[in-house]
Write a protein that holds these residues in place. Structure first.
Motif, PDB file in Angstrom:
ATOM      1  N   TYR A   1      -8.462 -43.892 -11.804  1.00  0.00           N
ATOM      2  CA  TYR A   1      -8.317 -43.673 -10.131  1.00  0.00           C
ATOM      3  C   TYR A   1      -9.475 -44.040  -9.402  1.00  0.00           C
ATOM      4  O   TYR A   1     -10.106 -44.522  -9.867  1.00  0.00           O
ATOM      5  N   SER A   2      -9.221 -43.454  -8.118  1.00  0.00           N
ATOM      6  CA  SER A   2     -10.409 -43.954  -7.109  1.00  0.00           C
ATOM      7  C   SER A   2     -11.698 -43.192  -7.490  1.00  0.00           C
ATOM      8  O   SER A   2     -12.755 -43.627  -7.494  1.00  0.00           O
ATOM      9  N   THR A   3     -11.387 -42.076  -8.209  1.00  0.00           N
ATOM     10  CA  THR A   3     -12.718 -41.283  -8.799  1.00  0.00           C
ATOM     11  C   THR A   3     -13.425 -42.248  -9.803  1.00  0.00           C
ATOM     12  O   THR A   3     -14.491 -41.752 -10.213  1.00  0.00           O
ATOM     13  N   ASP A   4     -12.740 -43.005 -10.314  1.00  0.00           N
ATOM     14  CA  ASP A   4     -13.386 -43.874 -11.530  1.00  0.00           C
ATOM     15  C   ASP A   4     -13.776 -45.223 -11.018  1.00  0.00           C
ATOM     16  O   ASP A   4     -14.351 -46.167 -11.562  1.00  0.00           O
TER      17      ASP A   4
ATOM     18  N   THR B   1     -10.136 -49.130  -6.691  1.00  0.00           N
ATOM     19  CA  THR B   1      -9.543 -48.606  -5.511  1.00  0.00           C
ATOM     20  C   THR B   1      -8.587 -49.931  -5.074  1.00  0.00           C
ATOM     21  O   THR B   1      -7.959 -49.724  -3.909  1.00  0.00           O
TER      22      THR B   1
ATOM     23  N   THR C   1      -3.491 -45.841  -8.417  1.00  0.00           N
ATOM     24  CA  THR C   1      -3.326 -45.828  -9.729  1.00  0.00           C
ATOM     25  C   THR C   1      -3.672 -47.052 -10.557  1.00  0.00           C
ATOM     26  O   THR C   1      -2.823 -48.188 -10.201  1.00  0.00           O
TER      27      THR C   1
END
Length: 301
Positions: A237-240, A243, A268
């Protein structure tokens, strides 16, 4: 290769698989009955061709052709003007069945060939650049090749088109050829089942720069595992730091995934590690892009 995959036996949205009311009903207006009917048709008509069993007498791989398929699913032809790229043999040349046809094609170093028992004729083809698959006529016999049939496109016209090889006895009497119906079917086949190709290396969305030379729009189908195979994928996800589609490809390359997909609606990224069970969604149209180390046309629905 994606063509080594089969279509899933059920949709992602089937109640026995991953049904979610918000996603399936509200986003996609999922119709279970219609999807089941479509899925059954896809599985039957577009199953990937595979090498015949090496222990069977019709194993064309013994003659250098690991891929074979029934000619009723389509047969190879050249558009007008490319006849010099083929040789034709008959019983007078010692060709009396599909295997002796394969032997003859191997002798002349052909890349592919086909045998038709109705006409007792063997075709051997030397160039794959122009060759295409007949979109409308169902014939007897077998086609064989050094490379997957799923890598070929359907011809823009039927063998029986008046601008191609129309013959009244063969087209009208033998096949009852319907030009209008064939043109409509051909347009659909070319649009829906054209093989994917690598994106242009000069474009910013060239996934081959990250090890994935094949890409396709997810609206044509997206990769999923049947229930029970979730351990063969990773999701980011964006937290990884993922983007967009390219950063998704970078992430999948980092973890040595064979293929992946990016969905901007859900932001995702999926990375897939096994191609043995993976298949293409048969009913839902999604946003985003799919990318792979091998052709999507090798996968089944």
């Amino acid at each position: 290769p994606f063509s080594d995959l089969s279509f899933c036996e059920k949709s992602f949205c089937d109640v026995e698989w991953y049904y979610n009311s918000e996603y399936c009903d509200e986003v996609h207006g999922f119709d279970s009955a219609a999807c089941n009917a479509k899925t059954a048709t896809l599985i039957e008509e577009f199953a990937p061709s595979t090498p015949t069993n090496v222990n069977q007498p019709d194993d064309f791989s013994l003659y250098g052709y690991p891929y074979s398929m029934n000619a009723s699913l389509g047969f190879q032809i050249y558009p007008p003007g490319f006849g010099e790229d083929q040789l034709i043999f008959y019983s007078t040349d010692g060709v009396t069945d599909a295997l002796s046809c394969a032997v003859k094609c191997q002798e002349v170093d052909a890349l592919s060939g086909g045998w038709n028992p109705r006409w007792e004729t063997c075709w051997c083809y030397f160039s794959q650049l122009e060759i295409c698959m007949e979109p409308c006529l169902e014939e007897e016999g077998v086609e064989f090749s050094t490379s997957p049939f799923s890598d070929l496109s359907f011809c823009e016209k039927s063998f029986c088109d008046v601008e191609w090889y129309y013959n009244s006895e063969y087209c009208d009497e033998v096949h009852g050829f319907d030009s209008a119906a064939c043109n409509a079917k051909t347009a659909t086949l070319i649009e829906e089942f054209a093989p994917s190709t690598p994106t242009n290396v000069n474009q910013p969305d060239d996934f081959s720069l990250y090890g994935y030379p094949y890409s396709m729009n997810a609206s044509l189908g997206f990769q999923i595992y049947p229930p029970g195979f979730g351990e063969d994928q990773l999701i980011f996800y964006s937290t990884d730091g993922v983007t967009d589609a390219l950063s998704c490809a970078v992430k999948c390359q980092e973890v040595d995934a064979l293929s992946g997909g990016w969905n901007p609606r859900w932001e995702t990224c999926w990375c897939y590690f096994s191609q043995l069970e993976i298949c293409m969604e048969p009913c839902l149209e999604e946003e985003g892009v799919e990318f792979s180390t091998s052709p999507f046309s090798d996968l089944s629905f």
